[in-house]
Design an enzyme around this catalytic site. Structure first.
Site, PDB file in Angstrom:
ATOM      1  N   CYS A 114     -30.039 -69.620   1.008  1.00  0.00           N
ATOM      2  CA  CYS A 114     -29.115 -69.416   2.127  1.00  0.00           C
ATOM      3  C   CYS A 114     -27.877 -68.648   1.685  1.00  0.00           C
ATOM      4  O   CYS A 114     -27.151 -69.079   0.777  1.00  0.00           O
ATOM      5  CB  CYS A 114     -28.727 -70.765   2.725  1.00  0.00           C
ATOM      6  SG  CYS A 114     -27.443 -70.663   3.993  1.00  0.00           S
TER       7      CYS A 114
ATOM      8  N   CYS B 201     -24.625 -70.569   2.315  1.00  0.00           N
ATOM      9  CA  CYS B 201     -24.432 -71.631   1.324  1.00  0.00           C
ATOM     10  C   CYS B 201     -23.821 -71.078   0.038  1.00  0.00           C
ATOM     11  O   CYS B 201     -22.943 -71.697  -0.574  1.00  0.00           O
ATOM     12  CB  CYS B 201     -25.764 -72.315   1.019  1.00  0.00           C
ATOM     13  SG  CYS B 201     -26.572 -73.063   2.452  1.00  0.00           S
TER      14      CYS B 201
END
Length: 401
Positions: A13, A16
């Protein structure tokens, strides 16, 4: 008994990875300040069972785990906002204001301040329950009547009061309905700057939101017409038009006024440019009485348009950020599909030739084989590699004859 602030992430991600350095700073700051909140992170793809237990649906997901409760963080992913969330939720749901000095200090710190005034009562029990539910958004306090300013007069006690926009408003159960709905609506200032996170929170209230660039007119309407529009509208402004354009899948000029209904995703635009406060009030009233034309919505057609719009936006963003990656992601599947189509077409052609051969009679098949055999014998003569005497037959030809 531990209080945990957990980041549920996925290794692939991008958001993230962007949060990672901020998360490290949050952990260091809370540890330095002596906070009881412990900071950690969990790979939700490796521990999918645990992530499902906590209702993780996207990445990154930030939750504060306190006892048997899990509080979701839905604000901007900045260090200060996350720290504010952790400090607010980790403490008691309702904080006491022991003195007038403390009350005035909190009034300066917070744009919106909820205070319960009075002793033990059924209203206080409701207030505590609402505070436990909505502590993720704002602070809740309690105080005695002596702590409040002398100029403040309440019609009755106990009472729940909200302080904002330089004024105060008391909760009336008969007019406002449930305390939770009233708090959820009043937790926003009368006029605020709106972004994607704020709009998401406004959507949870189920009300109608108005966004604009014409600040002066809107501020006056928000203040002078509060009694008329506060129940149905939240006023604010948005810098630029990129976000609102993606929201309505269209183009809004700047400056402009738009009313957006967060409950059904309909929006309203004025039929003519708004230049006076009277025109703005008339436009808002036309939305309330249903005479204004509505655009958008959440019907099937609009949902299909949203899917197509989001797909196009995703493709464009990928090509803008990384053209080579975009060519690989979309070129490779297209190439595979092209090869599959070519294989299917050629297979059909071969099957057609075989079917044609099967439809011949025995005599036609013998003639076809003889023509193919003669063509094979004539091939070397045309290439000039071998010489064949005219009139001399090949043993195989004789056998065929």
């Amino acid at each position: 008994n531990d209080i945990w602030l957990v980041d549920f992430y996925a290794p692939w991600c991008g958001y993230c990875k962007k949060l990672e350095p901020i998360w490290q700073e949050v952990g260091a700051e809370l540890k330095k300040s002596g906070s009881p909140v412990r900071v950690g992170k969990m790979d939700a793809t490796a521990y999918s069972g645990m992530a499902s237990e906590f209702g993780v649906r996207g990445y990154p997901t930030i939750k504060l785990l306190k006892g048997d409760l899990a509080y979701n963080y839905k604000g901007p992913r900045t260090k200060d906002d996350i720290l504010e969330f952790a400090n607010r939720v980790s403490g008691p749901s309702v904080r006491a204001l022991p003195s007038r000095q403390m009350f005035e200090h909190m009034l300066k710190r917070h744009d919106v301040l909820f205070v319960y005034v009075g002793g033990v009562s059924p209203l206080k029990e409701k207030y505590n329950n609402v505070a436990s539910e909505l502590i993720v958004y704002t602070y809740f306090f309690s105080a005695s009547e002596e702590v409040l300013p002398e100029s403040l007069t309440l019609p009755e006690l106990p009472a729940v009061v909200v302080f904002k926009d330089g004024a105060y408003y008391a909760y009336d159960e008969y007019e406002e309905g449930s305390l939770s709905s009233w708090v959820n609506k009043e937790r926003f200032p009368g006029y605020l700057q709106i972004d994607g996170f704020t709009l998401y929170e406004l959507g949870e209230t189920g009300g109608v939101c108005i966004k604009f660039i014409l600040k002066t007119l809107i501020q006056r309407v928000a203040k002078e017409y509060r009694e008329h529009f506060n129940r149905d509208f939240q006023f604010g402004h948005m810098e630029g038009n990129d976000y609102i354009n993606s929201l309505i899948m269209g183009e809004v000029t700047v400056p402009s006024v738009i009313i957006f209904n967060t409950s059904n995703e309909q929006y309203f635009l004025p039929s003519e440019p708004i230049e006076t406060m009277e025109q703005l009030v008339q436009f808002i009233n036309s939305v309330l009485n249903g005479s204004a034309q509505a655009y958008g919505g959440d019907g099937i057609i609009q949902r299909l348009k949203r899917v197509a719009f989001d797909a196009r936006s995703t493709v464009m963003s990928v090509f803008r950020s990384s053209p080579l990656l975009g060519c690989f992601l979309f070129g490779l599947p297209l190439g595979v599909i092209s090869l599959m189509c070519y294989g299917i077409c050629t297979a059909e052609s071969a099957d057609g030739s075989e079917d044609k051969r099967e439809g011949m009679t025995d005599e036609e098949e013998e003639e076809e084989e003889e023509r193919q055999h003669v063509a094979e014998l004539e091939g070397p003569e045309e290439g000039g590699n071998e010489e064949v005497e005219v009139g001399q037959k090949n043993p195989e030809e004789k056998k065929t004859d």
